[in-house]
Design an enzyme around this catalytic site. Sequence first.
Site, short mmCIF file in Angstrom:
data_model
loop_
_atom_site.label_atom_id
_atom_site.label_comp_id
_atom_site.label_asym_id
_atom_site.label_seq_id
_atom_site.Cartn_x
_atom_site.Cartn_y
_atom_site.Cartn_z
N ASP A 56 0.38 -7.77 25.11
CA ASP A 56 -0.69 -7.38 24.20
C ASP A 56 -1.62 -8.53 23.88
O ASP A 56 -1.26 -9.69 24.01
CB ASP A 56 -0.11 -6.87 22.88
N PRO A 75 -6.19 -8.77 -1.67
CA PRO A 75 -7.21 -9.57 -0.98
C PRO A 75 -6.99 -11.08 -1.10
O PRO A 75 -7.46 -11.84 -0.26
CB PRO A 75 -8.52 -9.17 -1.68
N ARG A 79 6.59 -2.73 15.96
CA ARG A 79 6.46 -2.75 17.42
C ARG A 79 6.98 -4.04 18.04
O ARG A 79 7.13 -4.13 19.26
CB ARG A 79 5.04 -2.43 17.86
N GLU A 137 -7.88 -1.99 -10.06
CA GLU A 137 -8.35 -3.36 -9.82
C GLU A 137 -7.21 -4.28 -9.40
O GLU A 137 -7.43 -5.44 -9.08
CB GLU A 137 -9.03 -3.93 -11.07
N1 4HQ Z 1 -6.82 -4.24 -1.77
N2 4HQ Z 1 -5.71 -6.63 2.16
C1 4HQ Z 1 -5.05 -3.36 -3.30
C2 4HQ Z 1 -7.30 -4.82 -0.59
C3 4HQ Z 1 -6.39 -5.46 0.40
C4 4HQ Z 1 -6.82 -6.22 1.51
C5 4HQ Z 1 -7.80 -3.90 -2.77
C6 4HQ Z 1 -5.42 -4.05 -2.06
C7 4HQ Z 1 -7.33 -3.37 -4.05
C8 4HQ Z 1 -5.57 -2.86 -5.59
N3 4HQ Z 1 -5.07 -5.48 0.41
N4 4HQ Z 1 -5.96 -3.51 -4.35
N5 4HQ Z 1 -8.05 -6.48 1.90
O1 4HQ Z 1 -8.48 -4.82 -0.37
O2 4HQ Z 1 -4.66 -6.18 1.47
#
Ligand code: 4HQ
Length: 262
Positions: free
Chosen positions: A168, A88, A153, A115
């Site tokens: 697109d 994230p 793609r 986590e």
């Molecule tokens: N993750 N964009 C992996 C995500 C996420 C996101 C949460 C990834 C928990 C361990 N990854 N972990 N949004 O939410 O890429």
Amino acid sequence: MKFIALTIFPELFASFREHGIVRRAIEGDLISLDTVNIRDFASGKHRVTDDRPYGGGCGMVMKPEPLAAALRAARAMAPSATTVLLCPQGRRFDQAMAHTLKSLPSMILVCGRYEGIDDRILHDSIDLEVSIGDYVLTGGELPAMIVMEAVTRLIPGALGGELSADHDSFSNGLLDCGHFTRPPQFEGQSPPEVLLSGNHREIEQWRLESSLIRTVLKRIDLLENRTLSRQEIEVLKTWHKDIEKIIRAHTPPGADSPSGVK
Ligand code: 4HQ
């Protein structure tokens, strides 16, 4: 493009690689998709890949040693690969990033669980952190598939009609135009007449206007960060004039003067 996904759930990638454009791209040798099971590199009878966080608190952290060993194995398969962590806190994935990534020879996609991964792996071994959006998932596997699909793609030859990717949504910074197919009457609605006219110049004009109006109504932010073509400016000016005409017709005399309200 060589993709290698690091994951404790390699089975999640099975149906992804067996369908559609990804499958065809693999069959045509345009891409390859391998998985490395992080659990194979965990030690002990139970091959544990997570542990309790230092400092306490809830949730578990992905142990560094199995991940580091899995990364070494992946690098042996693709020594020049760019290592991407899906998380994230990464840079937001978009079409422009997909275009940048498609030119890489190979990518190792690290799919965390729990986590997240031990921060020391992040500092030593990750070239790029990528997020697919601001929401919380339970693993990086779906984000990895999203990145791989969007990149695949764009690789020349991956789509049936070589040109299709150019039309697109986002490919030119606008949303895609509306689409219609048979039958000519569906639940009382017909497609725009111009699309049945055979007049290719007018059809192109309609598609441009359809793209523009959808972008204005649904994603005006896309227009604010983009330079407009002369043609697009012309369309917007025509709408602007038409809208002004309507506003004037509905404005009582004097209401828009400096002394008027609003
Ligand atoms: N993750 N964009 C992996 C995500 C996420 C996101 C949460 C990834 C928990 C361990 N990854 N972990 N949004 O939410 O890429």
